[in-house]
Design a protein around this motif. Structure first.
Motif, short mmCIF file in Angstrom:
data_model
loop_
_atom_site.label_atom_id
_atom_site.label_comp_id
_atom_site.label_asym_id
_atom_site.label_seq_id
_atom_site.Cartn_x
_atom_site.Cartn_y
_atom_site.Cartn_z
N PHE A 72 -25.37 -21.80 -50.65
CA PHE A 72 -26.19 -21.19 -49.60
C PHE A 72 -27.37 -22.10 -49.29
O PHE A 72 -28.13 -22.47 -50.17
CB PHE A 72 -26.71 -19.82 -50.03
CG PHE A 72 -27.62 -19.17 -49.02
CD1 PHE A 72 -27.10 -18.58 -47.88
CD2 PHE A 72 -29.00 -19.20 -49.19
CE1 PHE A 72 -27.95 -18.01 -46.93
CE2 PHE A 72 -29.84 -18.63 -48.25
CZ PHE A 72 -29.31 -18.04 -47.12
N GLU A 76 -28.08 -22.48 -42.46
CA GLU A 76 -26.73 -23.02 -42.31
C GLU A 76 -25.68 -21.94 -42.59
O GLU A 76 -25.92 -21.03 -43.37
CB GLU A 76 -26.51 -24.21 -43.25
CG GLU A 76 -27.38 -25.41 -42.95
CD GLU A 76 -27.06 -26.58 -43.86
OE1 GLU A 76 -26.04 -26.51 -44.59
OE2 GLU A 76 -27.82 -27.57 -43.82
N THR A 77 -24.53 -22.07 -41.96
CA THR A 77 -23.42 -21.14 -42.18
C THR A 77 -22.43 -21.77 -43.14
O THR A 77 -21.79 -22.77 -42.79
CB THR A 77 -22.71 -20.79 -40.86
OG1 THR A 77 -23.66 -20.21 -39.96
CG2 THR A 77 -21.58 -19.79 -41.11
N ASP A 79 -19.04 -22.23 -45.62
CA ASP A 79 -17.63 -21.87 -45.66
C ASP A 79 -17.30 -21.49 -47.09
O ASP A 79 -16.93 -22.32 -47.91
CB ASP A 79 -16.75 -23.02 -45.19
CG ASP A 79 -15.28 -22.63 -45.09
OD1 ASP A 79 -14.95 -21.48 -45.48
OD2 ASP A 79 -14.47 -23.45 -44.65
#
Length: 263
Positions: A72, A76-77, A79
């Motif tokens: 994390f 930001e996202t 995956d």
């Protein structure tokens, strides 16, 4: 001081693997995953190892994924499927397929993936102070490490849905009553009971027990006809092991069997 993230203790006939990040409640990092998998592979390769005991150091068993370990980054996202595919899925598959009984001694909180890794073991015993938490809903996530598959099979659909959606902790005594674990014991007795089980399995017909594990896992998806055919095939394999001959001979001679274990 041992700085290993997973320690291995070799006992007569079995190994004890201890998750060793007590300052982080033994939460999973990529490095700890790598050490645990290496320890499992080593145990599987050692034919003198006929059982395995998994536990945690300190006051908890495992708090799940360490969110500070690169999964994390603010803004930001991620995956998360990469983490699951790389680490958790291979770990659960390895635990389920080990050719020996796997005992999990839950010495404190088992949360998120930590709970589901425990449930992937063959026999789970827990200290009465321990708690099991499907913590995923608190983060907007889905139970992983096999949680959506094994939890309904342990406690039923209604309880599994509520536990997943509400993320409420389940005390060890309640977990035992619901069939989520084998048993809960007094905190002071946890490791004594765990070692008793491991010592027992270290003298048992390991190859036959491995076939038994295979049959029980397959029964979750097989039809009755498929399971009957599988039992026929596996019993044929079991009957060709030296331990079957020894078991029958010992029974006829009215003595304790001396099983050789893994072949």
């Amino acid at each position: 001081m041992d700085t290993s993230l997973v320690t291995t203790e070799i006992r007569e006939g079995y190994r004890v693997l201890t998750l060793n990040r007590p300052d982080r409640l033994n939460s999973f990092s990529a490095a700890m995953h790598a050490e645990l998998m290496a320890a499992l592979v080593a145990a599987e390769a050692d034919t003198s190892c006929r059982a395995m005991l998994l536990t945690g150091a300190g006051r908890g068993f495992c708090a799940g994924q360490d969110l500070s370990d690169g999964v994390f980054t603010p803004g930001e996202t991620p995956d998360l499927s990469v983490t699951i595919a790389t680490y958790y899925n291979p770990l659960v598959r390895k635990l389920r397929s080990l050719p020996m009984p796997v005992i999990c001694a839950v010495n404190g909180v088992a949360a998120g993936a930590g709970a589901n890794v425990a449930f992937a073991c063959d026999i789970v015993i827990a200290a009465r102070s321990a708690k099991f938490i499907q913590a995923f809903a608190k983060l907007g996530l889905v139970p992983d490490a096999g949680g959506t598959w094994i939890l309904p099979r342990l406690v039923g659909t209604a309880r599994a849905r509520a536990l997943a959606l509400l993320a409420e902790p389940v005390p060890a005594d309640q977990a035992e009553a619901w069939g989520m674990i084998w048993k809960s014991v007094d905190d002071a007795d946890l490791m004594t009971e765990a070692h008793r089980l491991a010592t027992h399995f270290a003298t048992q017909p390991t190859a036959g027990l491995a076939l038994m594990k295979q049959a029980l896992d397959a029964s979750e998806i097989n039809s009755l006809d498929q399971q009957l055919d599988l039992e026929c095939d596996l019993q044929g394999q079991a009957g060709r092991t030296p331990d079957y001959l020894e078991g029958v001979t010992a029974f006829m001679e009215k003595r304790a069997p001396r099983f050789v274990g893994r072949q």
